[in-house]
Design a protein around this motif. Structure first.
Motif, PDB file in Angstrom:
ATOM      1  N   GLU A  23       0.784  -1.224  -0.042  1.00 48.97           N
ATOM      2  CA  GLU A  23       0.000  -0.002   0.103  1.00 48.97           C
ATOM      3  C   GLU A  23       0.743   1.223   0.007  1.00 48.97           C
ATOM      4  O   GLU A  23       0.633   2.253  -0.739  1.00 48.97           O
ATOM      5  CB  GLU A  23      -0.923  -0.014   1.286  1.00 48.97           C
ATOM      6  N   ARG A  24       2.017   1.247   0.669  1.00 48.65           N
ATOM      7  CA  ARG A  24       2.906   2.463   0.955  1.00 48.65           C
ATOM      8  C   ARG A  24       3.778   2.529  -0.376  1.00 48.65           C
ATOM      9  O   ARG A  24       3.738   3.638  -0.983  1.00 48.65           O
ATOM     10  CB  ARG A  24       3.831   2.203   2.041  1.00 48.65           C
ATOM     11  N   LEU A  25       4.135   1.508  -1.100  1.00 52.32           N
ATOM     12  CA  LEU A  25       4.710   1.376  -2.415  1.00 52.32           C
ATOM     13  C   LEU A  25       3.886   2.026  -3.608  1.00 52.32           C
ATOM     14  O   LEU A  25       4.350   2.912  -4.116  1.00 52.32           O
ATOM     15  CB  LEU A  25       4.984   0.058  -2.769  1.00 52.32           C
ATOM     16  N   ALA A  26       2.567   1.819  -3.397  1.00 53.38           N
ATOM     17  CA  ALA A  26       1.450   2.417  -4.394  1.00 53.38           C
ATOM     18  C   ALA A  26       1.316   3.720  -4.071  1.00 53.38           C
ATOM     19  O   ALA A  26       1.175   4.561  -4.935  1.00 53.38           O
ATOM     20  CB  ALA A  26       0.184   1.622  -4.241  1.00 53.38           C
ATOM     21  N   PHE A  27       1.202   4.028  -2.647  1.00 52.00           N
ATOM     22  CA  PHE A  27       1.078   5.674  -2.472  1.00 52.00           C
ATOM     23  C   PHE A  27       2.311   6.623  -2.707  1.00 52.00           C
ATOM     24  O   PHE A  27       2.277   7.445  -3.423  1.00 52.00           O
ATOM     25  CB  PHE A  27       0.998   5.778  -0.957  1.00 52.00           C
ATOM     26  N   TYR A 171       1.483   6.895 -17.424  1.00 47.81           N
ATOM     27  CA  TYR A 171       0.574   5.628 -17.288  1.00 47.81           C
ATOM     28  C   TYR A 171       1.121   4.520 -16.647  1.00 47.81           C
ATOM     29  O   TYR A 171       0.140   3.872 -16.008  1.00 47.81           O
ATOM     30  CB  TYR A 171      -0.058   5.420 -18.364  1.00 47.81           C
ATOM     31  N   SER A 172       2.247   4.269 -16.879  1.00 46.82           N
ATOM     32  CA  SER A 172       3.003   2.807 -16.137  1.00 46.82           C
ATOM     33  C   SER A 172       3.171   3.318 -14.742  1.00 46.82           C
ATOM     34  O   SER A 172       3.047   2.144 -14.127  1.00 46.82           O
ATOM     35  CB  SER A 172       4.232   2.638 -16.850  1.00 46.82           C
ATOM     36  N   VAL A 173       3.241   4.294 -14.176  1.00 49.13           N
ATOM     37  CA  VAL A 173       3.190   4.372 -12.768  1.00 49.13           C
ATOM     38  C   VAL A 173       1.873   4.141 -12.246  1.00 49.13           C
ATOM     39  O   VAL A 173       1.812   3.631 -11.343  1.00 49.13           O
ATOM     40  CB  VAL A 173       3.777   5.808 -12.605  1.00 49.13           C
ATOM     41  N   PHE A 174       0.822   4.661 -12.948  1.00 49.57           N
ATOM     42  CA  PHE A 174      -0.376   4.421 -12.198  1.00 49.57           C
ATOM     43  C   PHE A 174      -0.714   3.252 -12.251  1.00 49.57           C
ATOM     44  O   PHE A 174      -1.514   2.431 -11.484  1.00 49.57           O
ATOM     45  CB  PHE A 174      -1.586   5.374 -12.939  1.00 49.57           C
ATOM     46  N   LEU A 175      -0.232   2.534 -13.250  1.00 48.57           N
ATOM     47  CA  LEU A 175      -0.661   0.900 -13.639  1.00 48.57           C
ATOM     48  C   LEU A 175      -0.010   0.171 -12.452  1.00 48.57           C
ATOM     49  O   LEU A 175      -0.612  -0.711 -11.668  1.00 48.57           O
ATOM     50  CB  LEU A 175      -0.178   0.455 -14.965  1.00 48.57           C
ATOM     51  N   PHE A 176       1.294   0.365 -12.199  1.00 49.47           N
ATOM     52  CA  PHE A 176       1.922  -0.361 -11.134  1.00 49.47           C
ATOM     53  C   PHE A 176       1.450   0.021  -9.823  1.00 49.47           C
ATOM     54  O   PHE A 176       1.364  -0.635  -8.982  1.00 49.47           O
ATOM     55  CB  PHE A 176       3.586   0.124 -11.204  1.00 49.47           C
ATOM     56  N   ALA A 177       1.121   1.247  -9.490  1.00 56.24           N
ATOM     57  CA  ALA A 177       0.310   1.559  -8.421  1.00 56.24           C
ATOM     58  C   ALA A 177      -0.937   0.793  -8.200  1.00 56.24           C
ATOM     59  O   ALA A 177      -1.323   0.455  -7.058  1.00 56.24           O
ATOM     60  CB  ALA A 177      -0.055   3.258  -8.071  1.00 56.24           C
ATOM     61  N   PHE A 178      -1.812   0.661  -9.334  1.00 57.83           N
ATOM     62  CA  PHE A 178      -2.819  -0.259  -9.171  1.00 57.83           C
ATOM     63  C   PHE A 178      -2.786  -1.639  -8.883  1.00 57.83           C
ATOM     64  O   PHE A 178      -3.199  -2.102  -8.111  1.00 57.83           O
ATOM     65  CB  PHE A 178      -3.582  -0.007 -10.664  1.00 57.83           C
ATOM     66  N   LEU A 179      -1.344  -2.112  -9.535  1.00 61.35           N
ATOM     67  CA  LEU A 179      -1.159  -3.625  -9.220  1.00 61.35           C
ATOM     68  C   LEU A 179      -0.568  -3.774  -7.811  1.00 61.35           C
ATOM     69  O   LEU A 179      -1.033  -4.722  -7.074  1.00 61.35           O
ATOM     70  CB  LEU A 179      -0.084  -4.015 -10.164  1.00 61.35           C
ATOM     71  N   PHE A 180       0.035  -2.647  -7.137  1.00 62.11           N
ATOM     72  CA  PHE A 180       0.585  -2.909  -6.006  1.00 62.11           C
ATOM     73  C   PHE A 180      -0.644  -2.717  -4.985  1.00 62.11           C
ATOM     74  O   PHE A 180      -0.834  -3.227  -4.024  1.00 62.11           O
ATOM     75  CB  PHE A 180       1.541  -1.624  -5.537  1.00 62.11           C
ATOM     76  N   GLY A 181      -1.761  -1.792  -5.080  1.00 63.09           N
ATOM     77  CA  GLY A 181      -2.716  -1.499  -4.239  1.00 63.09           C
ATOM     78  C   GLY A 181      -3.769  -2.917  -4.286  1.00 63.09           C
ATOM     79  O   GLY A 181      -4.229  -3.273  -3.531  1.00 63.09           O
ATOM     80  N   LEU A 182      -3.932  -3.526  -5.492  1.00 60.06           N
ATOM     81  CA  LEU A 182      -4.522  -4.621  -5.573  1.00 60.06           C
ATOM     82  C   LEU A 182      -3.851  -5.783  -4.954  1.00 60.06           C
ATOM     83  O   LEU A 182      -4.655  -6.452  -4.461  1.00 60.06           O
ATOM     84  CB  LEU A 182      -4.616  -5.169  -7.249  1.00 60.06           C
TER      85      LEU A 182
END
Length: 427
Positions: A23-27, A171-182
């Motif tokens: 969660e922190r990685l995504a944030f 967009y790749s940053v948001f994609l990885f944030a989404f994956l980390f959040g998931l």
């Protein structure tokens, strides 16, 4: 410290902290590029982007204040799950939003809500797993590990975020944030199944604290919250008046400050790992030893501020750079010892049924301390050396208050033990 945790408790802690790490990685992935994304990709002007950023952080802060109490009164597990779902969806959604102010603000508000629902309740779950009864104090290692997870996210994510942005785009940053959040959501759901199997006093509706213990904990809680304001007021000067002093006293002060910023997380993680290993070696942790840890941290902090205040004299004897480096390391050691202990002490001494509420109150205390940081700047402008002497005196007062607290708590614990023994003998 004796190993009092069973395998189910250990696996629950591992799942919870791993979930928090992702969660922190995504944030931090998003925080590293959010303003740039708003201005460069969505073509929002700088002023408006700053307002959006402030709204986002404001929502996180406000939600954090109340989400702990909401967890106390409602289903804490469900609240955190909603938080994870919100942030996971919003990380993905923001990257596809058109440049429409209202949509962006709504998305950032929902993301802020999701993040704010999680933090204080995760801390309560972590403390609950240790299943401490009466005057037991065995949960400190978990709170040190919690601090490590935060620092790992803050260390890795910004570097990874910049790499992704430069090579693959925003967009790749948001994609990885989404994956980390998931991933953090999936891990939390696994934690939920594990947690529900545990027999924890904090989750029992029929559990009531001993009246004497409850009064003692209330005394500790109020004392720690109040003393914490003094400590944080000085501790948080690391990024303010300390940086000013390095800039003003040293020819290469700006470069040295940048070096400190670059290596801080590395040093903090190393120190926290050493700290948690040392704590697990203690055979029996109690309130007296917990207060001693705070006192040791205060000693390091006082020495650091006295060294800086004495710069004009000591620089004739030792290298100016060496003096600031030594002071900086002392401040990091102090922060390592004090911050997780304060966090744990507030959790441990707060009422069983309202631990989330007091996590929110602790955030208010931190906010008050941060609002008072300007006092350091005002004093520094008038007399730099006396400013650090003033902070050293403030910390000395905090140390005296901790010593007084330690004495009172030790006496009260002895009294409680004697009363319990008398009651047992009379049965």
């Amino acid at each position: 410290m004796r190993d009092t945790l069973n395998n189910e408790q250990k696996s629950s802690i591992l799942l919870l902290l791993t979930s928090k790490t992702f969660e922190r990685l995504a944030f931090y992935l998003i925080m590293a590029i959010l303003v740039q994304f708003l201005t460069d990709s969505l073509k929002i002007d700088t002023t408006k982007a700053g307002i959006y950023y402030s709204v986002f952080y404001g929502v996180i802060g406000i939600t954090t204040l109340f989400s702990g109490l909401l967890g106390d009164l409602r289903d804490r597990m469900r609240i955190v799950k909603i938080g994870f779902i919100l942030l996971t969806i919003m990380y993905l959604a923001i990257s596809f939003l058109p440049s429409i102010s209202s949509l962006i603000v709504i998305a950032l508000i929902l993301l802020g809500l999701g993040i704010g629902l999680i933090s204080p309740n995760i801390i309560v779950f972590l403390g609950n797993i240790y299943n401490e009864k009466e005057n037991e104090t065995i949960g400190l290692p978990g709170f040190i590990l919690f601090s490590i997870t935060i620092n790992i996210g803050a260390l890795i994510a910004p570097l990874f975020s910049i790499y992704l942005k430069n090579n693959l785009g925003y967009y790749s940053v948001f994609l990885f944030a989404f994956l980390f959040g998931l991933l953090s959501l999936i891990l939390f759901l696994k934690f939920k199944n594990q947690y529900n199997k545990l027999d924890l006093v904090a989750e029992r509706k029929d559990y009531f604290e001993n009246v004497d213990t409850k009064k003692l904990n209330t005394f500790i809680l109020i004392s720690i919250l109040a003393i914490g304001i003094l400590i944080r007021l000085a501790l948080h000067q690391k990024g303010l008046t300390f940086s000013f002093a390095a800039r003003d006293f040293l020819e290469n002060g700006i470069n040295l400050n940048q070096t400190f910023n670059n290596i801080e997380k590395y040093i903090s993680i190393i120190l926290l790992v050493i700290f948690v290993f040392s704590i697990t070696r203690i055979k029996r942790l109690n309130w007296g030893r917990i207060f001693n840890i705070i006192l040791v941290g205060l000693i390091f902090l006082i020495i650091a501020f006295v060294l800086i205040a004495s710069y004009s004299s000591l620089s004739q004897l030792v290298s100016g750079n060496g003096l600031f480096i030594q002071s900086y390391i002392f401040i990091l050691i102090a922060e390592t010892l004090i911050s997780p202990v304060l966090l744990y002490s507030i959790y441990r001494s707060s009422p069983v049924k309202y631990k989330g509420l007091f996590q929110g109150i602790s955030f208010i205390v931190v906010a008050i301390s941060n609002q008072l940081l300007f006092l350091g700047v005002l004093l520094y402008k008038k007399n730099a050396s006396m400013t650090f002497i003033g902070f050293a005196i403030t910390l000395l007062i905090a140390a005296i208050l901790i010593l007084t607290l330690k004495k009172n708590v030790t006496n009260k614990l002895t009294e409680i033990e004697m009363n319990n023994k008398i009651k047992a003998d009379n049965k």
